[in-house]
Design an enzyme around this catalytic site. Structure first.
Site, PDB file in Angstrom:
ATOM      1  N   ASP A 174       7.627  -7.358 -56.109  1.00 46.05           N
ATOM      2  CA  ASP A 174       7.255  -8.339 -57.298  1.00 46.05           C
ATOM      3  C   ASP A 174       6.637  -9.526 -57.013  1.00 46.05           C
ATOM      4  O   ASP A 174       6.831 -10.235 -55.942  1.00 46.05           O
ATOM      5  CB  ASP A 174       8.804  -8.793 -57.880  1.00 46.05           C
ATOM      6  CG  ASP A 174       8.669  -9.487 -59.144  1.00 46.05           C
ATOM      7  OD1 ASP A 174       8.673  -8.829 -59.950  1.00 46.05           O
ATOM      8  OD2 ASP A 174       8.755 -10.679 -59.001  1.00 46.05           O
ATOM      9  N   LEU A 175       5.515  -9.562 -57.553  1.00 47.62           N
ATOM     10  CA  LEU A 175       4.464 -10.910 -57.620  1.00 47.62           C
ATOM     11  C   LEU A 175       5.160 -12.071 -57.615  1.00 47.62           C
ATOM     12  O   LEU A 175       5.806 -12.025 -58.701  1.00 47.62           O
ATOM     13  CB  LEU A 175       3.283 -10.650 -58.360  1.00 47.62           C
ATOM     14  CG  LEU A 175       2.300  -9.349 -57.981  1.00 47.62           C
ATOM     15  CD1 LEU A 175       1.097  -9.411 -58.773  1.00 47.62           C
ATOM     16  CD2 LEU A 175       2.040  -9.244 -56.428  1.00 47.62           C
ATOM     17  N   ASP A 186       4.625  -7.570 -63.490  1.00 51.89           N
ATOM     18  CA  ASP A 186       4.063  -7.628 -62.046  1.00 51.89           C
ATOM     19  C   ASP A 186       4.907  -7.041 -61.074  1.00 51.89           C
ATOM     20  O   ASP A 186       5.242  -7.287 -59.772  1.00 51.89           O
ATOM     21  CB  ASP A 186       4.123  -9.161 -61.679  1.00 51.89           C
ATOM     22  CG  ASP A 186       5.639  -9.922 -61.711  1.00 51.89           C
ATOM     23  OD1 ASP A 186       6.233  -9.343 -62.539  1.00 51.89           O
ATOM     24  OD2 ASP A 186       5.557 -10.846 -61.261  1.00 51.89           O
TER      25      ASP A 186
END
Length: 332
Positions: A208-209, A251
């Protein structure tokens, strides 16, 4: 029958419908000329129907996603049944049934086999159909044989290209080219039984960004899309062919690593961190392959949120250069 076929995938289910329908048609069209057939023609018709029944039973006994070997065996039996039915055709109606069956089988081959394998299968199908028609009692010209071959090849190529394009669109993310949620889930569910049969453990990571929303808010959604595309490309270059990378949405990405234990999985994660300067959080689990994909995902997702809660949340994205050609680094 519904309960027996409910676990078949699209390839197995559509092939089962084809086998059942053509077996009934072959039997019906052949019975109309049974009295005028000789022993060899009757034997060909009987064997054609018998192959159809055996193929249908094989498919209905299949549990879970249809194994490629089973689909291949049933496809080969379908090709033999078509050739034998051509060899037993006395009337125009029976001949046309065989022509249509040949084209529909070619369409199935084009839709569910790779382009290379489909070419091999359709060549065998075309040769078998023409050979069966040539030795059959129904009188037809060389032009009819050419049209049969061209028809099956054309149907396979056109329908196959359309089906592959539709399948790619349904299973891949348009921005990154990675598998989407549906495509990733389908592929992993097919891989898990093979891993379980070999006694392999599997690892799954949810990536997960960090602070992706802030990048979208500050620099625009185009900047966010560029970041997602570049990160995906960098990660994919670091993975082997065994690994499966997908984008679940936004994301959030997910990585499935068959036959990989935890220590090796962390080495792969470290390579991904060095591949691109964007910062991201990860949740990782290693489990026996007897689990379903949803169990693996839930465990990895829970580990991701534990990792997020254990870190400070006061972070700010930093732009390193111009907005058009920038690679963004998210500072911790």
């Amino acid at each position: 029958m519904m309960s027996m076929t409910s676990k078949l995938d699209e390839s197995g289910l559509t092939l089962l419908v084809y086998i059942v329908a053509t077996t009934l048609l072959f039997g019906a069209s052949g019975s109309a000329s049974w009295g005028s057939s000789d022993s060899l023609e009757r034997g060909a018709l009987f064997l054609s129907v018998a192959l159809g029944i055996i193929a249908a039973v094989m498919l209905m006994r299949t549990m879970g996603p249809s194994p490629r070997r089973t689909i291949g065996a049933v496809t080969f039996m379908g090709i033999l049944a078509v050739a034998l039915s051509f060899a037993a055709s006395h009337t125009l109606a029976a001949f046309l049934v065989c022509v249509q069956a040949t084209m529909f089988l070619g369409m199935h081959i084009g839709a569910f086999w790779s382009e290379r394998n489909a070419g091999i299968w359709v060549a065998v199908l075309a040769v078998s159909a023409v050979a069966g028609a040539a030795i059959g009692p129904y009188e037809s010209s060389i032009i009819a044989y050419v049209l049969i071959a061209l028809g099956v090849v054309g149907a396979t190529e056109v329908f196959g290209a359309f089906a592959r394009r539709m399948r790619y669109t349904a299973t891949h993310d348009a921005l990154t080219g990675l598998l989407n949620r549906f495509g990733f889930e389908s592929k992993v569910e097919k891989m898990l039984p093979a891993c379980a049969a070999r006694g392999l453990s599997v690892s799954m990571a949810v990536l997960d960004l960090d602070n992706f929303k802030q990048i979208n808010d500050e620099y625009g959604h185009i900047a966010g899309d560029v970041l997602l595309a570049r990160v995906s490309k960098a990660w994919k270059a670091e993975l082997s062919r065994r690994d499966v990378l997908g984008r679940l949405g936004g994301d959030e990405f997910v990585l499935f690593m068959p036959g990989v234990l935890e220590a090796e999985a962390w080495q792969i994660i470290d390579r991904l961190r060095r591949a691109h300067r964007a910062e991201w959080s990860v949740g990782l689990v290693c489990m026996p392959s007897g689990r379903r994909w949803a169990e693996l995902y839930r465990a990895a997702d829970a580990d991701l949120y534990r990792a997020k809660r254990s870190r400070p949340s006061t972070v700010k994205p930093v732009q390193e250069s111009g907005p058009d050609e920038t690679e963004w680094r998210i500072a911790r």
